[in-house]
Design a protein around this motif. Structure first.
Motif, PDB file in Angstrom:
ATOM      1  N   TYR A  60     -10.055 -14.836 -19.712  1.00 28.21           N
ATOM      2  CA  TYR A  60      -8.647 -14.775 -19.333  1.00 28.21           C
ATOM      3  C   TYR A  60      -8.072 -13.359 -19.434  1.00 28.21           C
ATOM      4  O   TYR A  60      -6.980 -13.094 -18.940  1.00 28.21           O
ATOM      5  CB  TYR A  60      -7.825 -15.726 -20.212  1.00 28.21           C
ATOM      6  N   MET A  61      -8.818 -12.452 -20.054  1.00 24.50           N
ATOM      7  CA  MET A  61      -8.377 -11.070 -20.184  1.00 24.50           C
ATOM      8  C   MET A  61      -8.914 -10.187 -19.067  1.00 24.50           C
ATOM      9  O   MET A  61      -8.614  -8.994 -19.013  1.00 24.50           O
ATOM     10  CB  MET A  61      -8.804 -10.521 -21.555  1.00 24.50           C
ATOM     11  N   LEU A  62      -9.713 -10.754 -18.171  1.00 28.53           N
ATOM     12  CA  LEU A  62     -10.251 -10.000 -17.046  1.00 28.53           C
ATOM     13  C   LEU A  62      -9.167  -9.777 -15.994  1.00 28.53           C
ATOM     14  O   LEU A  62      -8.124 -10.437 -15.997  1.00 28.53           O
ATOM     15  CB  LEU A  62     -11.427 -10.755 -16.424  1.00 28.53           C
ATOM     16  N   SER A  63      -9.424  -8.871 -15.075  1.00 29.76           N
ATOM     17  CA  SER A  63      -8.511  -8.664 -13.952  1.00 29.76           C
ATOM     18  C   SER A  63      -8.596  -9.857 -13.001  1.00 29.76           C
ATOM     19  O   SER A  63      -9.534 -10.664 -13.060  1.00 29.76           O
ATOM     20  CB  SER A  63      -8.883  -7.387 -13.204  1.00 29.76           C
ATOM     21  N   SER A  64      -7.628  -9.958 -12.096  1.00 29.50           N
ATOM     22  CA  SER A  64      -7.635 -11.065 -11.131  1.00 29.50           C
ATOM     23  C   SER A  64      -8.904 -11.062 -10.285  1.00 29.50           C
ATOM     24  O   SER A  64      -9.497 -12.104 -10.021  1.00 29.50           O
ATOM     25  CB  SER A  64      -6.407 -10.981 -10.219  1.00 29.50           C
ATOM     26  N   GLY A  65      -9.333  -9.889  -9.854  1.00 27.22           N
ATOM     27  CA  GLY A  65     -10.555  -9.806  -9.059  1.00 27.22           C
ATOM     28  C   GLY A  65     -11.783 -10.226  -9.834  1.00 27.22           C
ATOM     29  O   GLY A  65     -12.660 -10.930  -9.313  1.00 27.22           O
ATOM     30  N   GLU A  66     -11.871  -9.790 -11.097  1.00 22.53           N
ATOM     31  CA  GLU A  66     -13.005 -10.193 -11.940  1.00 22.53           C
ATOM     32  C   GLU A  66     -13.006 -11.698 -12.167  1.00 22.53           C
ATOM     33  O   GLU A  66     -14.053 -12.359 -12.092  1.00 22.53           O
ATOM     34  CB  GLU A  66     -12.941  -9.461 -13.279  1.00 22.53           C
ATOM     35  N   LYS A  67     -11.825 -12.246 -12.452  1.00 24.82           N
ATOM     36  CA  LYS A  67     -11.724 -13.698 -12.651  1.00 24.82           C
ATOM     37  C   LYS A  67     -12.194 -14.444 -11.404  1.00 24.82           C
ATOM     38  O   LYS A  67     -12.917 -15.441 -11.491  1.00 24.82           O
ATOM     39  CB  LYS A  67     -10.281 -14.088 -12.957  1.00 24.82           C
ATOM     40  N   GLN A  68     -11.740 -13.987 -10.272  1.00 26.88           N
ATOM     41  CA  GLN A  68     -12.050 -14.650  -9.012  1.00 26.88           C
ATOM     42  C   GLN A  68     -13.548 -14.655  -8.737  1.00 26.88           C
ATOM     43  O   GLN A  68     -14.139 -15.677  -8.383  1.00 26.88           O
ATOM     44  CB  GLN A  68     -11.304 -13.920  -7.899  1.00 26.88           C
ATOM     45  N   LEU A  69     -14.182 -13.496  -8.894  1.00 29.65           N
ATOM     46  CA  LEU A  69     -15.619 -13.398  -8.644  1.00 29.65           C
ATOM     47  C   LEU A  69     -16.401 -14.233  -9.648  1.00 29.65           C
ATOM     48  O   LEU A  69     -17.364 -14.928  -9.292  1.00 29.65           O
ATOM     49  CB  LEU A  69     -16.046 -11.932  -8.718  1.00 29.65           C
ATOM     50  N   LEU A  70     -15.987 -14.193 -10.918  1.00 35.38           N
ATOM     51  CA  LEU A  70     -16.655 -14.981 -11.950  1.00 35.38           C
ATOM     52  C   LEU A  70     -16.547 -16.473 -11.647  1.00 35.38           C
ATOM     53  O   LEU A  70     -17.524 -17.224 -11.798  1.00 35.38           O
ATOM     54  CB  LEU A  70     -16.026 -14.675 -13.311  1.00 35.38           C
ATOM     55  N   LEU A  76     -10.571  -9.398  -4.295  1.00 33.89           N
ATOM     56  CA  LEU A  76     -11.898  -8.856  -4.562  1.00 33.89           C
ATOM     57  C   LEU A  76     -11.998  -7.402  -4.105  1.00 33.89           C
ATOM     58  O   LEU A  76     -11.523  -7.033  -3.024  1.00 33.89           O
ATOM     59  CB  LEU A  76     -12.978  -9.674  -3.845  1.00 33.89           C
ATOM     60  N   HIS A  77     -12.652  -6.588  -4.925  1.00 37.02           N
ATOM     61  CA  HIS A  77     -12.970  -5.226  -4.543  1.00 37.02           C
ATOM     62  C   HIS A  77     -13.771  -5.237  -3.249  1.00 37.02           C
ATOM     63  O   HIS A  77     -14.538  -6.170  -2.978  1.00 37.02           O
ATOM     64  CB  HIS A  77     -13.775  -4.563  -5.665  1.00 37.02           C
ATOM     65  N   PHE A  78     -13.628  -4.211  -2.441  1.00 37.06           N
ATOM     66  CA  PHE A  78     -14.318  -4.133  -1.148  1.00 37.06           C
ATOM     67  C   PHE A  78     -15.829  -4.324  -1.297  1.00 37.06           C
ATOM     68  O   PHE A  78     -16.451  -5.048  -0.510  1.00 37.06           O
ATOM     69  CB  PHE A  78     -14.015  -2.780  -0.489  1.00 37.06           C
ATOM     70  N   ASP A  79     -16.437  -3.696  -2.295  1.00 38.95           N
ATOM     71  CA  ASP A  79     -17.878  -3.827  -2.498  1.00 38.95           C
ATOM     72  C   ASP A  79     -18.257  -5.263  -2.843  1.00 38.95           C
ATOM     73  O   ASP A  79     -19.318  -5.755  -2.435  1.00 38.95           O
ATOM     74  CB  ASP A  79     -18.357  -2.887  -3.602  1.00 38.95           C
ATOM     75  N   TRP A  80     -17.414  -5.946  -3.625  1.00 39.17           N
ATOM     76  CA  TRP A  80     -17.690  -7.333  -3.987  1.00 39.17           C
ATOM     77  C   TRP A  80     -17.585  -8.244  -2.767  1.00 39.17           C
ATOM     78  O   TRP A  80     -18.335  -9.206  -2.642  1.00 39.17           O
ATOM     79  CB  TRP A  80     -16.720  -7.799  -5.069  1.00 39.17           C
ATOM     80  N   GLN A  81     -16.645  -7.947  -1.879  1.00 45.60           N
ATOM     81  CA  GLN A  81     -16.543  -8.722  -0.638  1.00 45.60           C
ATOM     82  C   GLN A  81     -17.831  -8.617   0.166  1.00 45.60           C
ATOM     83  O   GLN A  81     -18.318  -9.604   0.719  1.00 45.60           O
ATOM     84  CB  GLN A  81     -15.375  -8.216   0.204  1.00 45.60           C
ATOM     85  N   GLY A  82     -18.385  -7.413   0.223  1.00 47.68           N
ATOM     86  CA  GLY A  82     -19.570  -7.191   1.040  1.00 47.68           C
ATOM     87  C   GLY A  82     -20.818  -7.887   0.543  1.00 47.68           C
ATOM     88  O   GLY A  82     -21.732  -8.154   1.326  1.00 47.68           O
ATOM     89  N   THR A  83     -20.882  -8.184  -0.758  1.00 51.49           N
ATOM     90  CA  THR A  83     -22.075  -8.840  -1.313  1.00 51.49           C
ATOM     91  C   THR A  83     -21.825 -10.296  -1.695  1.00 51.49           C
ATOM     92  O   THR A  83     -22.716 -10.941  -2.258  1.00 51.49           O
ATOM     93  CB  THR A  83     -22.575  -8.078  -2.555  1.00 51.49           C
ATOM     94  N   LEU A  84     -20.640 -10.817  -1.405  1.00 50.08           N
ATOM     95  CA  LEU A  84     -20.271 -12.150  -1.879  1.00 50.08           C
ATOM     96  C   LEU A  84     -21.233 -13.224  -1.379  1.00 50.08           C
ATOM     97  O   LEU A  84     -21.777 -14.011  -2.169  1.00 50.08           O
ATOM     98  CB  LEU A  84     -18.840 -12.485  -1.450  1.00 50.08           C
ATOM     99  N   ILE A  85     -21.453 -13.290  -0.087  1.00 50.74           N
ATOM    100  CA  ILE A  85     -22.303 -14.344   0.467  1.00 50.74           C
ATOM    101  C   ILE A  85     -23.738 -14.180  -0.022  1.00 50.74           C
ATOM    102  O   ILE A  85     -24.396 -15.159  -0.394  1.00 50.74           O
ATOM    103  CB  ILE A  85     -22.237 -14.348   2.006  1.00 50.74           C
ATOM    104  N   GLU A  86     -24.218 -12.944  -0.044  1.00 50.45           N
ATOM    105  CA  GLU A  86     -25.574 -12.693  -0.529  1.00 50.45           C
ATOM    106  C   GLU A  86     -25.742 -13.175  -1.968  1.00 50.45           C
ATOM    107  O   GLU A  86     -26.752 -13.812  -2.315  1.00 50.45           O
ATOM    108  CB  GLU A  86     -25.877 -11.198  -0.437  1.00 50.45           C
ATOM    109  N   ASN A  87     -24.770 -12.900  -2.814  1.00 50.90           N
ATOM    110  CA  ASN A  87     -24.868 -13.317  -4.218  1.00 50.90           C
ATOM    111  C   ASN A  87     -24.804 -14.838  -4.357  1.00 50.90           C
ATOM    112  O   ASN A  87     -25.518 -15.421  -5.186  1.00 50.90           O
ATOM    113  CB  ASN A  87     -23.759 -12.664  -5.034  1.00 50.90           C
ATOM    114  N   ILE A  88     -23.956 -15.480  -3.579  1.00 54.52           N
ATOM    115  CA  ILE A  88     -23.900 -16.943  -3.595  1.00 54.52           C
ATOM    116  C   ILE A  88     -25.245 -17.533  -3.197  1.00 54.52           C
ATOM    117  O   ILE A  88     -25.771 -18.434  -3.860  1.00 54.52           O
ATOM    118  CB  ILE A  88     -22.789 -17.448  -2.650  1.00 54.52           C
ATOM    119  N   ARG A  89     -25.824 -17.009  -2.130  1.00 50.38           N
ATOM    120  CA  ARG A  89     -27.095 -17.537  -1.631  1.00 50.38           C
ATOM    121  C   ARG A  89     -28.257 -17.201  -2.564  1.00 50.38           C
ATOM    122  O   ARG A  89     -29.237 -17.938  -2.614  1.00 50.38           O
ATOM    123  CB  ARG A  89     -27.367 -16.972  -0.244  1.00 50.38           C
TER     124      ARG A  89
END
Length: 292
Positions: free
Chosen positions: A205-215, A240-253
């Protein structure tokens, strides 16, 4: 290390077609889906979020709530095994598994009750989603421990033990790599998910919104434990940070190659690394436009 690409499952029930009649009383739609990744795109107001929300509602409750019925007339979902889920009711289907990840960080409406339940940590809808996925992660950990004990008692080969430990290690390594720029390092010894920033231990709960979202997204995928299932998300790139957007699907898969991903997005970064062929424009699924 456990190679997750070796366990593609034939035991699945993915969605083949979504048919919607009477979007805003004007359009009939038909969306043919891939068994792996499906990305719905379109300008603001084109209806892509309505399509995702309608699909979520029919999959969750097998009927449409009044607020959705005011926007569409009917939705039919056809699965790969030929079964149908129709908004008119009377559905008898085989089991299917879905997850819906909501990453909109809005203020909680019933804040007081949720804060009491969560020891005061929950303040937003995203916090609540994290609270729930923490409970799910603990159940996942418990099940993995039971599996490990069973394998040890049965003197299973080391390869079988590595399948259990390898999945969590993959997740831990992924989170540490993604959060490297923020200075957050996951605690690999805790029963719950938590992090260190320097020597200070911090809760999710102490993470940033982007960190929370990705987690939230990646923990949800992890806890399905390679099972075939359907994951729905509406604009998950928000915050989400731009770099996190770019790897989101790859990380999910990577965490689960057996997931059928169905999502909407505005972000070119989400699709730029090999997923352009999985994008469907809203205008391409309109099969009939009714006369005014």
């Amino acid at each position: 290390m456990y190679n997750n690409t070796d366990i593609m499952s034939e035991n699945h029930n993915y969605i083949k077609t979504v048919a919607i009649k009477g979007l805003w009383g004007k359009y009939d739609l038909e969306w043919h889906l891939n068994p792996d990744v499906n990305i719905l795109s379109g300008i603001n107001g084109s209806g892509k979020s309505t399509v995702i929300r309608s699909l979520v509602e029919i999959l969750r409750s097998k009927e449409l709530p009044p607020q959705i019925r005011g926007v569409i007339e009917e939705i039919d979902v056809i699965f790969e095994n030929g079964e149908m889920l129709v908004s008119g009711g009377g559905n008898k289907l085989s089991d299917y598994s879905i997850d819906v990840v909501s990453t909109f960080d809005n203020r909680m409406k019933e804040l007081e009750a949720m804060q009491r339940l969560s020891d005061g940590f929950v303040r937003t809808e995203l916090d609540w989603e994290l609270y729930m996925v923490q409970r799910r992660y603990m159940s996942y950990q418990l099940e993995q421990s039971r599996n490990m004990i069973h394998l040890l008692q049965s003197r299973a080969p080391q390869e079988e033990l590595d399948k259990i430990t390898g999945h969590r290690t993959l997740f831990f390594d992924m989170m540490d790599k993604l959060f490297a720029q923020t200075g957050s390092v996951i605690d690999r010894e805790s029963d719950e998910i938590c992090f260190y920033k320097g020597k200070q231990k911090i809760s999710v709960y102490m993470l940033s919104s982007g960190e929370k979202q990705l987690l939230l997204i990646l923990t949800t995928v992890l806890t399905q434990d390679y099972k075939p299932y359907i994951l729905l998300m509406d604009e998950p790139e928000i915050s989400l940070h731009f770099d996190w957007q770019g790897t989101l699907i790859e990380n999910i898969r990577t965490l689960n190659p057996n997931v059928q991903l169905i999502m909407s997005t505005h972000s070119p970064a989400v699709i730029m690394k090999g997923w352009l062929g999985h994008v469907t424009e809203m205008s391409d699924i309109v099969i009939k436009e009714r006369a005014e």
